[in-house]
Design an enzyme around this catalytic site. Structure first.
Site, PDB file in Angstrom:
ATOM      1  N   CYS A 363       0.839  -1.199   0.000  1.00  0.00           N
ATOM      2  CA  CYS A 363       0.000   0.000   0.000  1.00  0.00           C
ATOM      3  C   CYS A 363       0.879   1.256   0.000  1.00  0.00           C
ATOM      4  CB  CYS A 363      -0.978  -0.023   1.167  1.00  0.00           C
ATOM      5  SG  CYS A 363      -2.388   1.101   0.915  1.00  0.00           S
ATOM      6  N   HIS A 447      -3.635  -5.341   1.002  1.00  0.00           N
ATOM      7  CA  HIS A 447      -3.436  -5.799   2.376  1.00  0.00           C
ATOM      8  C   HIS A 447      -3.975  -7.228   2.510  1.00  0.00           C
ATOM      9  CE1 HIS A 447      -2.396  -1.821   3.873  1.00  0.00           C
ATOM     10  NE2 HIS A 447      -3.468  -1.313   3.291  1.00  0.00           N
TER      11      HIS A 447
END
Length: 524
Positions: A363, A447
């Site tokens: 991310c 994630h």
């Protein structure tokens, strides 16, 4: 007819509210009770995306798993994501609705505040600021859950006796009084001062709030409980309230903590398994503890592997002996980039890439590894050069991407979740989930991907090869099964060390009548 309810409050932050709430949920569902977790307002950088695309705190997602139900935005209607010491992004019913300072959110006495867009009607601006205007929304979510479940176990935040915040409270006694919930206060005895904390918490509540404070639960006790019992008897004599259990200290129960900022850094190790490695070598993983670190739980699945040791680090020299370096998510990508450069970690990452030594960016960490970042949303820094380790350009958009993608990488099926404002344009390298790979440097927005057992093993084999380690992933490690074991241990703690009959009476019937008032009460 509404189901029963209970609010689990705490004498302090990190007293154990999250794990106690999860433990009660797991105990109840094993008794055949249809139960759901709830937290009216959460402040956390660790979040999760529900199947309908709503962002909630990871602690509530973990509690939903403990309750064996699908997480939803109803379980955490207000989520605050800190962007610095004085401001947070406000996520309402799973969607971001604005960035507010703490003073703007909590409000100041005598200062009118406009409600957040979409939260309440314009006529409901309150003296207390944006937070107080959300009470109806929070109560409505709780009542909707109580209409669908036999019981709803609510988690408070911080302490219910934060007298400076009581008038705008929507997560502790504010929601307890609005929904007539009995309150159980958890105290961490390992810190010391638990009796003073229980008594002081009670004595700083208004009479109407004290009527709902049913009793106490001692957490993290070490030693012979019989030595504690005289103190519990004296506490009951002083307050008229019983202690509903004494939970022993147990290692390895800190799953899905609310706030990555609480992770101690140098020298700390995540809950790695002590099982010997299957191969000849261990694998050392260093996680760069960037500012505003988010979803650091991504590396829990690595720590669950026998022979994998995970550390959080903040100095360049700590990367030297690492076999894999992870640059995790962050709520401040540009700030993290600056921090990496100031500490020499950026140069250390560049040297690793040049030497073919493994690096993984997730991310915000993926964005940092790219060539260029255009950010007029999060930091408003404009165009900033990234580390240039991956052929990626990132542009921040006001609309946040919230998704639950499914795909394939390294020949294995992968599921994940996405929470980001940055949109990545990948211009080269090998495809890797939604990102790319160049040599031994990987990057993705996903994630949770390492929780997929087959993919995690394949990835660790690649890392071991790139690091020159004779490490072999265990063939039978199931992260999902290990998580279930942890949740069952929480349920066991409640079942074996709490007065479950008394707890059920609280949930079903509310706080006992006739509880005495303990002076002085809350200040006017």
């Amino acid at each position: 007819m509404s189901g029963g309810g209970l609010l689990v409050a705490g004498t302090t932050s990190d007293a154990g509210k999250s794990v106690v709430t999860a433990g009660i949920c797991r105990w109840l569902v094993r008794q055949g009770v249809k139960v759901a977790p709830f937290k009216g307002q959460n402040m956390s950088l660790n979040s999760f995306v529900t199947r309908e695309g709503a962002e909630i705190g990871r602690a509530q997602a973990m509690q939903a798993q403990a309750a064996r139900v699908e997480p939803s935005a109803l379980m955490n209607p207000v989520l605050l994501k800190p962007g610095g010491d004085r401001s947070s992004q406000v996520v309402l019913m799973g969607k971001p609705v604005g960035e507010l300072s703490a003073r703007g959110f909590f409000g100041e006495a005598g200062a009118a505040a406009k409600p957040l867009s979409g939260a309440v009607s314009p006529g409901k601006a309150l003296h207390g600021g944006r937070q107080a205007a959300l009470l109806d929304t929070v109560v409505g979510c709780l009542e909707e859950l109580r209409g669908s479940y036999d019981a709803v176990i609510c988690e408070g935040a911080g302490s219910p006796a934060e007298i400076n915040l009581r008038r705008t409270d929507i997560v502790n006694m504010g929601i307890a009084r609005a929904a007539r919930l009995p309150v159980l206060v958890v105290g961490d005895i390992d810190r010391g001062g638990v009796f003073a904390s229980f008594f002081g918490t009670t004595a700083l509540l208004a009479p109407e709030d004290q009527e709902l404070l049913a009793g106490y639960l001692v957490n993290k006790f070490r030693g012979d409980v019989s030595l504690l019992e005289p103190g519990l008897d004296m506490l009951k004599d002083l307050t008229g309230r019983a202690t509903y259990g004494v939970l022993p200290f147990q290692h390895g129960l800190g799953i899905d903590e609310e706030d990555g900022l609480r992770v101690s850094l140098r020298g700390s190790v995540r809950e790695s398994r002590t099982t010997a490695p299957v191969g000849e070598d261990v694998l050392r993983v260093a996680v760069c503890a960037v500012p505003l670190m988010s979803n650091f739980t991504d590396v829990d699945a690595l720590a669950a592997e026998p022979g994998v040791v995970v550390r959080f680090v903040d100095r360049a020299e700590e990367l030297v002996d690492a076999d894999l370096v992870v640059v995790p998510g962050t709520r401040g990508t540009v700030k993290a980039l600056q921090w990496l450069r100031e500490r020499g970690l950026a140069d250390a990452l560049a040297r690793r890439a040049a030497e073919g030594r493994p690096v993984l960016g997730i991310c915000g960490g993926f964005q940092v590894l790219g060539e260029r970042i255009e950010d007029d949303v999060e930091s408003r820094a404009g165009a900033v050069d990234g580390l240039g380790l991956l052929p990626v350009r990132v542009r921040f958009e006001r609309e946040k991407t919230l998704a639950r993608p499914v795909g394939e990488a390294l020949g294995e099926r992968v599921e994940g979740y996405e929470i980001h404002h940055g949109v990545a344009e990948v211009t080269g390298g090998e495809a890797f989930l939604d990102g790319c790979r160049v040599g031994s440097v990987w990057g993705t927005h996903w994630h949770g991907s390492l929780e997929a057992d087959g993919f995690r093993r394949a990835f660790l084999r690649e890392v071991a090869a790139g690091a020159g380690r004779r490490f072999v992933p265990a063939p039978d490690t199931s992260f999902g099964a290990l998580r279930e074991e942890q949740l069952d241990r929480l349920g066991d703690l409640i079942e074996e060390h709490a007065d479950t009959d008394a707890l059920w009476r609280l949930i079903e019937s509310g706080a006992p009548s006739g509880l005495p008032f303990i002076p002085p009460g809350a200040p006017a």
